[in-house]
Design a protein around this motif. Sequence first.
Motif, PDB file in Angstrom:
ATOM      1  N   SER A 120       0.836  -1.199   0.000  1.00  0.00           N
ATOM      2  CA  SER A 120       0.000   0.000   0.000  1.00  0.00           C
ATOM      3  C   SER A 120       0.873   1.251   0.000  1.00  0.00           C
ATOM      4  O   SER A 120       1.877   1.316   0.712  1.00  0.00           O
ATOM      5  CB  SER A 120      -0.909   0.000   1.233  1.00  0.00           C
ATOM      6  N   PHE A 121       0.489   2.247  -0.797  1.00  0.00           N
ATOM      7  CA  PHE A 121       1.180   3.538  -0.781  1.00  0.00           C
ATOM      8  C   PHE A 121       0.291   4.575  -1.476  1.00  0.00           C
ATOM      9  O   PHE A 121      -0.747   4.242  -2.056  1.00  0.00           O
ATOM     10  CB  PHE A 121       2.551   3.451  -1.467  1.00  0.00           C
ATOM     11  N   TRP A 122       0.713   5.836  -1.395  1.00  0.00           N
ATOM     12  CA  TRP A 122      -0.043   6.956  -1.962  1.00  0.00           C
ATOM     13  C   TRP A 122       0.846   7.759  -2.910  1.00  0.00           C
ATOM     14  O   TRP A 122       2.038   7.937  -2.648  1.00  0.00           O
ATOM     15  CB  TRP A 122      -0.547   7.877  -0.860  1.00  0.00           C
ATOM     16  N   LEU A 123       0.237   8.257  -4.003  1.00  0.00           N
ATOM     17  CA  LEU A 123       0.945   9.092  -4.971  1.00  0.00           C
ATOM     18  C   LEU A 123       0.176  10.382  -5.216  1.00  0.00           C
ATOM     19  O   LEU A 123      -1.063  10.389  -5.174  1.00  0.00           O
ATOM     20  CB  LEU A 123       1.098   8.364  -6.311  1.00  0.00           C
ATOM     21  N   GLN A 124       0.928  11.437  -5.513  1.00  0.00           N
ATOM     22  CA  GLN A 124       0.308  12.685  -5.963  1.00  0.00           C
ATOM     23  C   GLN A 124       1.099  13.207  -7.158  1.00  0.00           C
ATOM     24  O   GLN A 124       2.279  13.548  -7.038  1.00  0.00           O
ATOM     25  CB  GLN A 124       0.297  13.741  -4.856  1.00  0.00           C
ATOM     26  N   LEU A 125       0.438  13.245  -8.307  1.00  0.00           N
ATOM     27  CA  LEU A 125       1.064  13.739  -9.539  1.00  0.00           C
ATOM     28  C   LEU A 125       0.007  13.870 -10.623  1.00  0.00           C
ATOM     29  O   LEU A 125      -1.084  13.295 -10.517  1.00  0.00           O
ATOM     30  CB  LEU A 125       2.149  12.788 -10.037  1.00  0.00           C
ATOM     31  N   ASP A 126       0.347  14.608 -11.661  1.00  0.00           N
ATOM     32  CA  ASP A 126      -0.418  14.608 -12.905  1.00  0.00           C
ATOM     33  C   ASP A 126       0.437  13.877 -13.930  1.00  0.00           C
ATOM     34  O   ASP A 126       1.436  14.430 -14.416  1.00  0.00           O
ATOM     35  CB  ASP A 126      -0.704  16.036 -13.371  1.00  0.00           C
ATOM     36  N   PRO A 127       0.121  12.632 -14.254  1.00  0.00           N
ATOM     37  CA  PRO A 127       0.986  11.858 -15.153  1.00  0.00           C
ATOM     38  C   PRO A 127       1.207  12.533 -16.505  1.00  0.00           C
ATOM     39  O   PRO A 127       2.293  12.412 -17.088  1.00  0.00           O
ATOM     40  CB  PRO A 127       0.225  10.539 -15.315  1.00  0.00           C
ATOM     41  N   ALA A 128       0.213  13.262 -17.001  1.00  0.00           N
ATOM     42  CA  ALA A 128       0.309  13.867 -18.323  1.00  0.00           C
ATOM     43  C   ALA A 128       1.318  15.006 -18.378  1.00  0.00           C
ATOM     44  O   ALA A 128       1.947  15.233 -19.421  1.00  0.00           O
ATOM     45  CB  ALA A 128      -1.061  14.363 -18.770  1.00  0.00           C
ATOM     46  N   THR A 129       1.482  15.714 -17.272  1.00  0.00           N
ATOM     47  CA  THR A 129       2.362  16.892 -17.284  1.00  0.00           C
ATOM     48  C   THR A 129       3.630  16.709 -16.458  1.00  0.00           C
ATOM     49  O   THR A 129       4.637  17.378 -16.719  1.00  0.00           O
ATOM     50  CB  THR A 129       1.604  18.130 -16.761  1.00  0.00           C
ATOM     51  N   ASP A 130       3.615  15.828 -15.472  1.00  0.00           N
ATOM     52  CA  ASP A 130       4.766  15.697 -14.570  1.00  0.00           C
ATOM     53  C   ASP A 130       5.800  14.697 -15.057  1.00  0.00           C
ATOM     54  O   ASP A 130       7.004  14.895 -14.848  1.00  0.00           O
ATOM     55  CB  ASP A 130       4.297  15.287 -13.174  1.00  0.00           C
ATOM     56  N   LEU A 131       5.360  13.608 -15.672  1.00  0.00           N
ATOM     57  CA  LEU A 131       6.280  12.537 -16.040  1.00  0.00           C
ATOM     58  C   LEU A 131       7.000  12.847 -17.346  1.00  0.00           C
ATOM     59  O   LEU A 131       6.423  13.398 -18.279  1.00  0.00           O
ATOM     60  CB  LEU A 131       5.535  11.210 -16.162  1.00  0.00           C
ATOM     61  N   GLU A 132       8.273  12.464 -17.398  1.00  0.00           N
ATOM     62  CA  GLU A 132       9.030  12.554 -18.631  1.00  0.00           C
ATOM     63  C   GLU A 132       8.732  11.315 -19.486  1.00  0.00           C
ATOM     64  O   GLU A 132       8.225  10.310 -18.981  1.00  0.00           O
ATOM     65  CB  GLU A 132      10.530  12.647 -18.322  1.00  0.00           C
ATOM     66  N   PRO A 133       9.006  11.361 -20.796  1.00  0.00           N
ATOM     67  CA  PRO A 133       8.728  10.201 -21.660  1.00  0.00           C
ATOM     68  C   PRO A 133       9.422   8.939 -21.149  1.00  0.00           C
ATOM     69  O   PRO A 133      10.533   8.993 -20.633  1.00  0.00           O
ATOM     70  CB  PRO A 133       9.285  10.641 -23.017  1.00  0.00           C
ATOM     71  N   GLY A 134       8.737   7.832 -21.295  1.00  0.00           N
ATOM     72  CA  GLY A 134       9.289   6.555 -20.850  1.00  0.00           C
ATOM     73  C   GLY A 134       8.449   5.926 -19.764  1.00  0.00           C
ATOM     74  O   GLY A 134       7.624   6.591 -19.131  1.00  0.00           O
ATOM     75  N   TYR A 135       8.649   4.635 -19.569  1.00  0.00           N
ATOM     76  CA  TYR A 135       7.937   3.923 -18.515  1.00  0.00           C
ATOM     77  C   TYR A 135       8.365   4.455 -17.144  1.00  0.00           C
ATOM     78  O   TYR A 135       9.506   4.881 -16.953  1.00  0.00           O
ATOM     79  CB  TYR A 135       8.215   2.425 -18.582  1.00  0.00           C
TER      80      TYR A 135
END
Length: 290
Positions: A120-135
């Motif tokens: 169990s864990f928690w995340l906070q992010l906007d995957p569309a804008t925060d993540l760089e290309p790649g898995y």
Amino acid sequence: MLKNTSLIFTMGLFCVLTLSSCKKDTTKEDLKNALTFYASFDQGINADFALGDKQLYTVPNRKARDSAQVGLHKPDIKLAENKGLFGNGLLFTERSKGYIYYPSKNNISYNTSDWSGAISFWLQLDPATDLEPGYCDPIQITDVSYNDASIWVDFTKENPRDFRLGVIGDRSVWNPNPEGPDNENPIFIKKLTGVKNPPFGKDQWTHILINFTNLNTKNGQASLYLNGALKGTRTNIDTPFTWDLELSNIYLGLGYIGLFDELSLFNRALTDQEISYFYSLENGGHALLK
């Protein structure tokens, strides 16, 4: 005397008829007894509770474990004060080389014959804008890699990003004659449970829970829950999970950019009632330690 006897009988009958309301709720105690590891990050990077090593380690790459350093030694990861779900949290600011991890031994209830547990864990992010290309793998537990006796969740490499659960057994069994990259292999992809349009957002926390039962048998099963709701289940997992436990680690934030908090591990799968209860706890894992 007769009147009192009648009252006692009436109360007893009421409890029999409403057994659920008279029975003590042991959910919190049951979860506490099943807990093997908990890191809140509120008092630092080391775990609040652990049956194994509490310390966080940093390593330049998986093959350089002899170079692992105790502590957090990646400038792109820091403790973010009062930015966590309840207190502090881990903030990942860019995609970079190197890994952080907690050792698996005793912190996760690995079993060679019948293995069950929950993560169990928690995340906070906007995957569309925060993540760089790649898995991107917010968590990955393995002694080798994502494709060989590993449990993980990931965001797919391009927008719009799916969120997937991977419970992948020994590579020598599921892919004895590899051709091309495993993460594009149809056999590999069929082993994943995915969610399209997952409920993540820049200003909201999302709870992730991985439930698994009976791995290392012919009837393994793994499920993904988001915010207490079941999002997918994979059944009939019969590929073995063979670990060198001394080399197995709980890796955090592989390619991840965003906030991470409240990591908890359990020595058995949780019931739907327990998952809902744990998701709704006002003080998270801290409540189990009281």
